[in-house]
Design a protein around this motif. Structure first.
Motif, short mmCIF file in Angstrom:
data_model
loop_
_atom_site.label_atom_id
_atom_site.label_comp_id
_atom_site.label_asym_id
_atom_site.label_seq_id
_atom_site.Cartn_x
_atom_site.Cartn_y
_atom_site.Cartn_z
N ALA A 341 0.93 -1.17 0.05
CA ALA A 341 0.03 0.20 -0.05
C ALA A 341 0.69 1.41 0.14
CB ALA A 341 -0.77 -0.17 1.09
N PRO A 342 2.02 1.35 0.62
CA PRO A 342 2.61 2.80 0.64
C PRO A 342 3.06 3.01 -0.78
CG PRO A 342 3.30 1.32 2.80
CD PRO A 342 2.29 0.44 1.74
N ASP A 343 3.23 2.00 -1.47
CA ASP A 343 3.80 2.22 -2.88
C ASP A 343 2.82 3.06 -3.66
OD1 ASP A 343 6.33 0.68 -2.54
OD2 ASP A 343 5.24 -0.85 -2.89
N CYS A 344 1.62 3.42 -3.22
CA CYS A 344 0.61 4.11 -4.07
C CYS A 344 1.11 5.58 -4.37
CB CYS A 344 -0.80 4.28 -3.19
SG CYS A 344 -1.85 5.09 -3.89
N THR A 345 1.08 5.90 -5.42
CA THR A 345 1.40 7.57 -5.62
C THR A 345 0.11 8.17 -5.73
OG1 THR A 345 1.22 6.91 -8.19
CG2 THR A 345 3.26 6.54 -7.03
N ALA A 346 -0.99 7.91 -5.57
CA ALA A 346 -2.02 8.51 -5.43
C ALA A 346 -2.48 9.14 -6.81
CB ALA A 346 -2.02 9.68 -4.30
N CYS A 347 -2.13 8.48 -7.97
CA CYS A 347 -2.23 9.07 -9.15
C CYS A 347 -3.82 9.25 -9.56
CB CYS A 347 -1.68 8.23 -10.37
SG CYS A 347 -2.17 6.35 -10.35
N GLY A 348 -4.81 8.15 -8.91
CA GLY A 348 -6.15 8.28 -9.31
C GLY A 348 -6.67 7.51 -10.11
N ALA A 349 -5.70 6.96 -11.07
CA ALA A 349 -6.02 6.09 -12.20
C ALA A 349 -7.37 4.88 -11.83
CB ALA A 349 -4.90 5.43 -12.95
N CYS A 350 -6.96 4.26 -10.48
CA CYS A 350 -7.70 3.46 -10.09
C CYS A 350 -9.42 3.88 -9.99
CB CYS A 350 -7.34 2.80 -8.82
SG CYS A 350 -6.93 4.19 -7.64
N LYS A 352 -10.78 6.32 -11.37
CA LYS A 352 -11.38 6.76 -12.80
C LYS A 352 -11.88 5.24 -13.14
CE LYS A 352 -8.37 10.43 -13.83
NZ LYS A 352 -7.12 10.98 -14.52
N ARG A 353 -11.25 4.21 -13.18
CA ARG A 353 -11.78 3.05 -13.63
C ARG A 353 -12.84 2.16 -12.92
NH1 ARG A 353 -5.97 1.86 -13.71
NH2 ARG A 353 -5.17 2.45 -15.95
N CYS A 354 -12.94 2.51 -11.53
CA CYS A 354 -13.88 1.71 -10.76
C CYS A 354 -15.12 1.97 -10.91
CB CYS A 354 -13.43 2.35 -9.27
SG CYS A 354 -14.63 1.38 -7.84
N PRO A 355 -16.16 1.03 -11.14
CA PRO A 355 -17.34 1.08 -11.42
C PRO A 355 -18.39 1.46 -10.23
CG PRO A 355 -16.53 -0.83 -12.16
CD PRO A 355 -15.67 -0.28 -11.28
N PHE A 356 -17.77 1.30 -8.99
CA PHE A 356 -18.62 1.40 -7.88
C PHE A 356 -18.25 2.80 -7.12
CE2 PHE A 356 -17.54 -3.06 -8.80
CZ PHE A 356 -18.80 -3.13 -9.54
N GLY A 357 -17.61 3.46 -7.63
CA GLY A 357 -17.42 4.85 -6.78
C GLY A 357 -16.42 4.45 -5.42
N VAL A 358 -15.73 3.62 -5.25
CA VAL A 358 -14.84 3.55 -4.25
C VAL A 358 -13.80 4.78 -4.20
CG1 VAL A 358 -13.24 2.00 -2.98
CG2 VAL A 358 -15.27 0.98 -4.46
N PRO A 359 -13.58 5.32 -3.16
CA PRO A 359 -12.47 6.18 -2.92
C PRO A 359 -11.20 5.44 -2.58
CG PRO A 359 -13.70 6.02 -0.80
CD PRO A 359 -14.44 5.11 -1.99
N THR A 360 -10.71 4.80 -3.74
CA THR A 360 -9.76 3.79 -3.67
C THR A 360 -8.34 4.31 -3.01
OG1 THR A 360 -10.50 2.84 -5.58
CG2 THR A 360 -8.44 2.07 -4.79
N VAL A 361 -7.96 5.70 -3.69
CA VAL A 361 -6.64 6.26 -2.97
C VAL A 361 -6.89 6.29 -1.43
CG1 VAL A 361 -5.39 8.29 -3.17
CG2 VAL A 361 -6.11 7.34 -5.13
N ALA A 362 -7.91 6.96 -0.90
CA ALA A 362 -8.01 7.07 0.49
C ALA A 362 -7.99 5.67 1.21
CB ALA A 362 -9.35 7.75 0.76
N ARG A 363 -8.53 4.57 0.67
CA ARG A 363 -8.67 3.52 1.31
C ARG A 363 -7.30 2.66 1.42
NH1 ARG A 363 -12.38 -0.89 1.72
NH2 ARG A 363 -11.40 -0.40 3.99
N ILE A 364 -6.46 2.98 0.14
CA ILE A 364 -5.14 2.42 0.08
C ILE A 364 -4.28 3.05 1.30
CG2 ILE A 364 -3.05 2.41 -1.27
CD1 ILE A 364 -5.02 -0.08 -2.15
#
Length: 377
Positions: A341-350, A352-364
């Motif tokens: 998880a710390p390798d996340c760069t918070a680019c937000g690409a995930c 944009k692809r998520c069909p379910f509106g998950v705040p993925t960057v914050a959760r990671i």
């Protein structure tokens, strides 16, 4: 075949296991052929609620010489009438009679799991869990060495949760499938199983076969969903591989038990073990018939590829599991991933692809903080 630990039982069970209901009425040679094909493929957990004498004799023949390699789940409360029809019973005499018949026809001294059979209503639950009721009988049979563990099967969150929280059961058998993803309380039930070490065996992963029917509107009964019956509109085909991937991705699930009536159907579910990520992807399916809670991750990995190569679905699944019971196995599974998880760069690409509106960057980020803090403690 991959194997998972069945909760606190410690049993190693095949993630794709087998329900046997659809083999009722088949010739013995047909039953033996299907069971042997399953065994040869590495399946080792079998749900065996059926009480028909001919069926039990055929299954006993199928497992002859291989009993030590399998986990057999019998049901306490499944019987047949004098006319040979299925009967759910709470009669202690009938319960014990048909369990002893199970041991005789399967040529074994014990069942690995003895499941308190098919309970959905509160009054039935109260009767089932009386000290002088079927639960008391199951506890006595366990003390006598005739079963190793006690389970419970049902189709409503309310009674299943009570069973899990009772402390008496080691295994829960409950419907887990795409159509029931948004059933109220379902996710909490799965997390409670994981937290309490109750092995979750997911029945109806294919929705009783209805999820595999072509694009159409189908009615899913409550027992196929684990919640209220619904009319589901399917606009795209769904495969057994997609169904199994959804079920096995859910927190707490140890094994899925699809029912297969033939070797051909068995091959269809076994295809899961060698399927590609693209073949397993169920995100378009679940979004298509809106069986999801916006903002909630369903671990589908539709957010991939990640520029930092993080396995997002697995990371969030382990994080969610750790909130209930942070075991060494979860820590080891997280550490074993090539990126974290710390390798996340918070680019937000995930996102944009998520069909379910998950705040993925914050959760990671939450996952990163959680696992980092644990490593420092």
């Amino acid at each position: 075949m991959r194997y998972r630990t069945l909760g606190r039982t410690g049993l190693q069970v095949s993630e794709v296991s087998l329900g046997t209901e659809y083999l009722i009425g088949k010739p013995q040679e047909h039953i033996v052929e299907v069971i042997h094909a399953a065994l040869d493929a590495g399946i080792n957990y079998f749900d065996l609620f059926c009480a028909e004498p001919d069926f039990r004799d055929a299954m006993g023949a199928a497992f002859a010489g291989r009993r030590e390699n399998v986990t057999l789940a019998a049901h306490l409360g499944a019987a047949i009438t004098e006319e040979g029809q299925y009967l759910k019973t709470r009669s202690l005499k009938l319960c014990e009679t048909f369990f002893e018949d199970f041991l005789t026809r399967y040529a074994t001294d014990y069942a690995d799991v003895l499941i308190l059979h098919n309970c959905d209503r509160q009054n039935d639950f109260d009767a089932l869990f009386r000290e002088n009721g079927p639960l008391g009988l199951a506890l006595r049979l366990k003390a006598e060495g005739k079963t190793r563990f006690i389970g419970f099967s049902g189709h409503t969150v309310e009674t299943a949760l009570q069973a899990v929280e009772s402390g008496y059961i080691d295994v829960l058998m409950f419907p887990v499938n795409l159509a029931g993803n948004a059933v109220p309380g379902k996710k909490e039930l799965l997390k409670t199983c994981q937290a309490r070490g109750v092995g979750m065996v997911a029945m109806k992963p294919l929705g009783g076969g209805k999820l595999l029917q072509g694009p159409r509107s189908v009615r899913m009964a409550h027992y196929q969903m684990g919640g209220e019956a619904q009319q589901i509109k399917k606009n795209v085909p769904i495969t057994p591989v997609q169904c199994l991937h959804y079920t096995l991705a859910q927190v707490g699930v140890c094994a899925a038990i699809p029912g297969c009536a033939s070797v051909e159907e068995l091959r269809g579910v076994l295809a899961y073990e060698g399927a590609t990520d693209a073949e397993r992807d169920f995100s378009d399916v679940i979004a298509d018939f809106a069986q999801y809670v916006p903002g909630e991750c369903v671990y589908c990995n539709h957010c991939l590829p990640c520029p930092a190569h993080i396995e997002i679905g697995q990371t969030l699944r382990l994080f969610d599991m750790a909130q209930q019971d942070f075991t060494p196995a979860i820590r080891a599974a997280y550490d074993a991933m090539p990126t974290h998880a710390p390798d996340c760069t918070a680019c937000g690409a995930c996102e944009k692809r998520c069909p379910f509106g998950v705040p993925t960057v914050a959760r990671i980020a939450e996952a990163a903080a959680f696992f980092r803090q644990d490593s420092q403690d």
